[in-house]
Enzyme design. Sequence first.
Site, PDB file in Angstrom:
ATOM      1  N   CYS A  94     144.816 -46.374  67.547  1.00 13.73           N
ATOM      2  CA  CYS A  94     144.873 -47.710  67.355  1.00 13.73           C
ATOM      3  C   CYS A  94     143.739 -48.102  67.650  1.00 13.73           C
ATOM      4  CB  CYS A  94     145.928 -48.076  68.293  1.00 13.73           C
ATOM      5  SG  CYS A  94     147.789 -47.275  67.944  1.00 13.73           S
ATOM      6  N   MET A  95     143.237 -49.882  67.669  1.00 17.02           N
ATOM      7  CA  MET A  95     142.368 -50.492  67.913  1.00 17.02           C
ATOM      8  C   MET A  95     141.631 -50.555  69.313  1.00 17.02           C
ATOM      9  SD  MET A  95     141.457 -54.669  67.107  1.00 17.02           S
ATOM     10  CE  MET A  95     142.194 -54.158  65.233  1.00 17.02           C
ATOM     11  N   ASP A  96     142.649 -50.391  70.351  1.00 19.26           N
ATOM     12  CA  ASP A  96     142.201 -50.049  71.296  1.00 19.26           C
ATOM     13  C   ASP A  96     143.501 -48.995  72.386  1.00 19.26           C
ATOM     14  OD1 ASP A  96     141.132 -53.442  71.031  1.00 19.26           O
ATOM     15  OD2 ASP A  96     143.641 -53.466  70.421  1.00 19.26           O
ATOM     16  N   TYR A 155     151.850 -46.597  64.738  1.00 19.53           N
ATOM     17  CA  TYR A 155     151.539 -47.180  63.981  1.00 19.53           C
ATOM     18  C   TYR A 155     151.109 -45.432  62.678  1.00 19.53           C
ATOM     19  CZ  TYR A 155     149.338 -51.045  65.271  1.00 19.53           C
ATOM     20  OH  TYR A 155     149.042 -52.000  66.021  1.00 19.53           O
ATOM     21  N   LYS A 173     115.659 -47.908  69.833  1.00 20.14           N
ATOM     22  CA  LYS A 173     116.646 -48.271  69.051  1.00 20.14           C
ATOM     23  C   LYS A 173     118.048 -48.218  69.530  1.00 20.14           C
ATOM     24  CE  LYS A 173     116.029 -44.465  65.627  1.00 20.14           C
ATOM     25  NZ  LYS A 173     115.181 -44.187  64.510  1.00 20.14           N
ATOM     26  N   ARG A 213     110.166 -43.755  52.558  1.00 16.80           N
ATOM     27  CA  ARG A 213     111.067 -45.444  53.443  1.00 16.80           C
ATOM     28  C   ARG A 213     110.764 -46.371  53.924  1.00 16.80           C
ATOM     29  NH1 ARG A 213     114.970 -43.354  58.894  1.00 16.80           N
ATOM     30  NH2 ARG A 213     112.680 -44.052  60.058  1.00 16.80           N
ATOM     31  N   HIS A 226     106.643 -40.137  59.732  1.00 16.62           N
ATOM     32  CA  HIS A 226     107.393 -39.946  59.348  1.00 16.62           C
ATOM     33  C   HIS A 226     108.123 -39.043  59.519  1.00 16.62           C
ATOM     34  CE1 HIS A 226     110.986 -40.347  62.514  1.00 16.62           C
ATOM     35  NE2 HIS A 226     112.318 -40.774  61.160  1.00 16.62           N
ATOM     36  N   ARG A 273     107.512 -39.927  68.987  1.00 13.80           N
ATOM     37  CA  ARG A 273     108.760 -40.520  69.939  1.00 13.80           C
ATOM     38  C   ARG A 273     109.675 -39.957  70.012  1.00 13.80           C
ATOM     39  NH1 ARG A 273     105.774 -41.361  64.574  1.00 13.80           N
ATOM     40  NH2 ARG A 273     107.652 -41.027  64.148  1.00 13.80           N
TER      41      ARG A 273
HETATM   42  C1  LIG Z   1     114.032 -43.245  65.650  1.00 18.11           C
HETATM   43  C2  LIG Z   1     112.724 -43.392  65.161  1.00 18.11           C
HETATM   44  C3  LIG Z   1     111.989 -41.863  66.115  1.00 18.11           C
HETATM   45  C4  LIG Z   1     112.923 -40.836  67.008  1.00 18.11           C
HETATM   46  O1  LIG Z   1     113.817 -39.972  66.666  1.00 18.11           O
HETATM   47  P1  LIG Z   1     114.927 -38.807  67.288  1.00 18.11           P
HETATM   48  O2  LIG Z   1     114.857 -37.529  66.005  1.00 18.11           O
HETATM   49  O3  LIG Z   1     116.220 -39.353  67.155  1.00 18.11           O
HETATM   50  O4  LIG Z   1     114.281 -38.541  67.750  1.00 18.11           O
HETATM   51  C5  LIG Z   1     111.219 -41.816  65.670  1.00 18.11           C
HETATM   52  N1  LIG Z   1     111.000 -42.312  64.883  1.00 18.11           N
HETATM   53  C6  LIG Z   1     111.456 -43.205  64.020  1.00 18.11           C
HETATM   54  C7  LIG Z   1     110.079 -44.152  63.090  1.00 18.11           C
HETATM   55  C8  LIG Z   1     112.216 -43.442  64.359  1.00 18.11           C
HETATM   56  O5  LIG Z   1     112.784 -44.577  63.399  1.00 18.11           O
END
Ligand SMILES: *Cc1c(COP(=O)(O)O)cnc(C)c1O
Length: 358
Positions: free
Chosen positions: A279-281, A232, A5, A103, A132, A188
């Site tokens: 700065c921005m860039d 700046y 992600k 969540r 999670h 995960r």
């Molecule tokens: C982002 C996420 C992960 C991965 O988490 P890490 O701490 O980066 O390993 C696993 N499960 C869910 C549901 C997540 O949103």
Amino acid sequence: MAVVKADGYGHGAVMVAREALGAGATSLGVATVDEGVALRSNGIAGTILVLGPIEPSEIDTAIIADLELAVADMEFLGTLRRRVAALGQQLHVHVKVDTGMRRFGSVVRDAIGLCREIEGESGLRLAGVFTHFADADGLDDSFTASQAARFEEVVEQLRAERIGPGLVHASNSAAALRWRQYDYDMVRIGIAMYGLQPAPGMQLPVGIRPAMEIRSRLARVSDLEPGETVSYGRTYEAREPERIGLVPIGYADGYRRELSNRGQMGLAGIAAPVRGRVCMDQTIVGIPNGVEAAAGDEVVAVGRGGDGAPTVADLAADLGTIGYEVVTGIARRVPRIYIKNGRVVAIQDLHAVRELDL
Ligand SMILES: *Cc1c(COP(=O)(O)O)cnc(C)c1O
């Protein structure tokens, strides 16, 4: 599961996905339908699970792109069922159980009901059940243990009812690094796959190191007279003659403005302090005494240790945040250059991902 992600935690989701699948990951995790569709349109064929909530209006797109979806309530399941029937397709879903993160997810009691409904639906397949952890990197293990116990209750109930739960999964990087008993069928992995610690002090396995560093080149070198000011707001004033270098990286690249007069970059292995406001860039650094610098010389803005630049972890500590935010904050316009076995194999820029010689 390789979690890709947020554009692969800022590393570029397409190349990370390709490499992870090649290395044995069996599925990919994304946060949104759009992220999944972007992987598909770049030729990624593996299993992709959208981990988070989606809008009902995105369901058709998800089905057509062959994404797996997380389900957490009956109303959404009802909409899914209708869309799957209308499109005449099959959809794999994972029931998300909220065991304490508060969540996204259904409460334990409702999770069983969701699974029963899915089981009885020909267009839907229960591909997994997951939860999670809220505190896997915390000092106290007991909350994780209580979440796991609640989760296991759901899984046992499903098995007692002869409902195949599909893949049972719970652990993120922190949990997978600390415990084997919560591996279940899949873990995960996000942050650790990028070579970053989930939290300060958590050790990664030997040999795992950060994938990302951010390099640039000096665009200009010039001399300041005593009394001259930089950038700046004129927040830096030279006390004595000083050489400065211009680095074409700014806060719009994700090089945070809080680093004004505070950060440092690595120049020939030595720390070069940021002078004046970012700065921005562009950003200006002071060239340390004894360093022969010229336009075109390499500068390390974020390093991997031993190069005079802060690491992602150093920056996170300095900015009062976590490594996750540092890497996901690197802007899309910063080209991602992929190096494998010492050779550049691909580049992702604003236009496309281009693989070289592959
Ligand atoms: C982002 C996420 C992960 C991965 O988490 P890490 O701490 O980066 O390993 C696993 N499960 C869910 C549901 C997540 O949103």
